[in-house]
Design an enzyme around this catalytic site. Structure first.
Site, PDB file in Angstrom:
ATOM      1  N   LYS A 149       0.055   8.903  -4.904  1.00  0.00           N
ATOM      2  CA  LYS A 149      -0.844   8.010  -5.625  1.00  0.00           C
ATOM      3  C   LYS A 149      -1.092   8.598  -7.020  1.00  0.00           C
ATOM      4  O   LYS A 149      -1.452   9.779  -7.156  1.00  0.00           O
ATOM      5  CB  LYS A 149      -2.170   7.860  -4.874  1.00  0.00           C
ATOM      6  CG  LYS A 149      -2.057   7.079  -3.581  1.00  0.00           C
ATOM      7  CD  LYS A 149      -1.780   5.612  -3.833  1.00  0.00           C
ATOM      8  CE  LYS A 149      -1.852   4.801  -2.554  1.00  0.00           C
ATOM      9  NZ  LYS A 149      -1.621   3.354  -2.795  1.00  0.00           N
ATOM     10  N   LYS A 253       4.036  -7.149   2.656  1.00  0.00           N
ATOM     11  CA  LYS A 253       3.053  -6.951   3.713  1.00  0.00           C
ATOM     12  C   LYS A 253       3.032  -8.200   4.600  1.00  0.00           C
ATOM     13  O   LYS A 253       2.579  -9.256   4.161  1.00  0.00           O
ATOM     14  CB  LYS A 253       1.667  -6.717   3.112  1.00  0.00           C
ATOM     15  CG  LYS A 253       1.534  -5.418   2.321  1.00  0.00           C
ATOM     16  CD  LYS A 253       0.188  -5.369   1.620  1.00  0.00           C
ATOM     17  CE  LYS A 253      -0.138  -3.961   1.125  1.00  0.00           C
ATOM     18  NZ  LYS A 253       0.853  -3.444   0.167  1.00  0.00           N
TER      19      LYS A 253
END
Length: 351
Positions: A149, A253
């Site tokens: 991240k 997703k």
């Protein structure tokens, strides 16, 4: 058969910061129904910014009294999480009736499906030393792919973190995910400095805000690094992303795309355009997480996918039939999602 909808609430081990605020639990619904006397189970776990709200999901599910009819009439088209649950329950029942695993049922005449799927480890925002340690631990645990991240710290610090992770885990594929945090100038500075140091990356995920379709397209042409989009797909149709040449990789997703079959359809569309698909969860419970594994396996030879998210939950609806082992997840035995693994679920709505 009447469709049964049962709410649940699962606490996270650690609160998660998102663009829409911090979340400390996942609320959703287990959906059960039957097709020709064969029971199927699905899961709807809405995520703000990606799907409808929890309340809207419940209202949509209250309209469902038949799994197949709910899909064919389009009453769930504006509620992707609800549609995911109904679609999954339907396909779970149908694949059980056919005595096939869900992945084989979904793939149909496609090329051979994968028996195991590689998954990436995720390293959150941390200092340079902590980032290196986490990358090394992931490699030692058998992960071949690690996602860092980035975007919270200055660009120069994130480049240092990438370099430290590369030194600590020289043989893994490294990805970075900015979650749309950078401006075009910052994104260009990041890719320039990564390139200048010869740091190899699998791809840079969502370097710019979701609505920066043109910016992603421009960034692709200015760097040798591959660009992936994730949040963009919550605001822009896949067809528009492909038409704009805005991505080398789509992060899909199933919960946000309205179910397994829809997700596979989008992956096929992307593949025809030469764009890779990576399947991830929305921090789902075990039913939807297992479904996402089947979707990834139906791609045949999937890249590392973002499915290793079960450890983010303090508890789950059931034991995981597909735990991560040496950086991979294996398709569970038995027909449907996982044979009889989800015959009973812990759906106590209190955390």
């Amino acid at each position: 058969m009447t469709v049964d909808v049962t709410p649940f609430e699962l606490p996270l081990r650690t609160p998660l910061s998102t663009a829409h605020g911090s979340i400390d639990r996942r609320r959703g619904f287990v959906v059960r129904g039957a097709v020709d006397g064969v029971a199927g189970v699905g899961e709807a776990t809405p995520l703000p910014g990606w799907t409808e709200s929890v309340d809207a999901c419940r209202r949509a599910l209250d309209l469902v009294d038949d799994l197949g009819a709910a899909l064919s009439t389009g009453i769930l088209d504006d509620a992707p999480a609800a549609r995911h649950a109904v679609s999954l329950a339907l396909f779970d029942a149908r694949s059980k009736a056919a005595d096939e695993s869900l992945v084989r049922f979904l793939a149909g005449a496609r090329a051979p499906v994968a028996e195991t799927v590689p998954v990436n480890a995720t390293v959150g925002d941390a200092g340079v030393t902590e980032t290196a340690d986490a990358a090394r631990e992931a490699a030692d645990a058998g992960y071949d792919c690690v996602k860092l991240k980035v975007g919270v710290r200055p660009v120069e610090t994130d480049v240092e973190r990438v370099a430290a992770a590369r030194d600590a885990a020289p043989d893994v594929d490294l990805r970075v995910d900015a979650n749309g945090a950078w401006s075009r100038t910052e994104a260009e500075r990041f890719v320039d400095r990564v390139g200048a140091q010869g740091l190899s990356l699998d791809y840079v995920e969502q370097p710019l805000p979701a609505d920066e379709l043109g910016g992603h397209a421009a960034l692709r042409t200015s760097t040798d690094l591959r660009i992936a989009v994730d949040e963009t797909l919550a605001a822009t149709a896949v067809e528009e992303v492909l038409a704009a040449d805005a991505a080398d990789v789509l992060v899909l997703k199933p919960m946000a795309q309205g179910g397994p079959a829809r997700t596979l359809g989008l992956a096929e569309l992307a593949g025809e355009a030469g764009v890779e698909s990576v399947v991830t969860t929305t921090i789902d419970a075990v039913v939807a997480r297992t479904a996402a594994l089947h979707v990834a396996a139906a791609l045949g030879d999937p890249p590392a996918c973002g499915l290793a998210t079960g450890s983010m939950l303090a508890r789950d609806l059931a034991s995981d039939p597909a735990p991560v082992v040496d950086g991979r997840m294996a398709i569970p035995e038995g027909p449907g999602l996982a044979g009889d693994a989800f015959a009973t679920l812990d759906v106590d709505p209190t955390p």
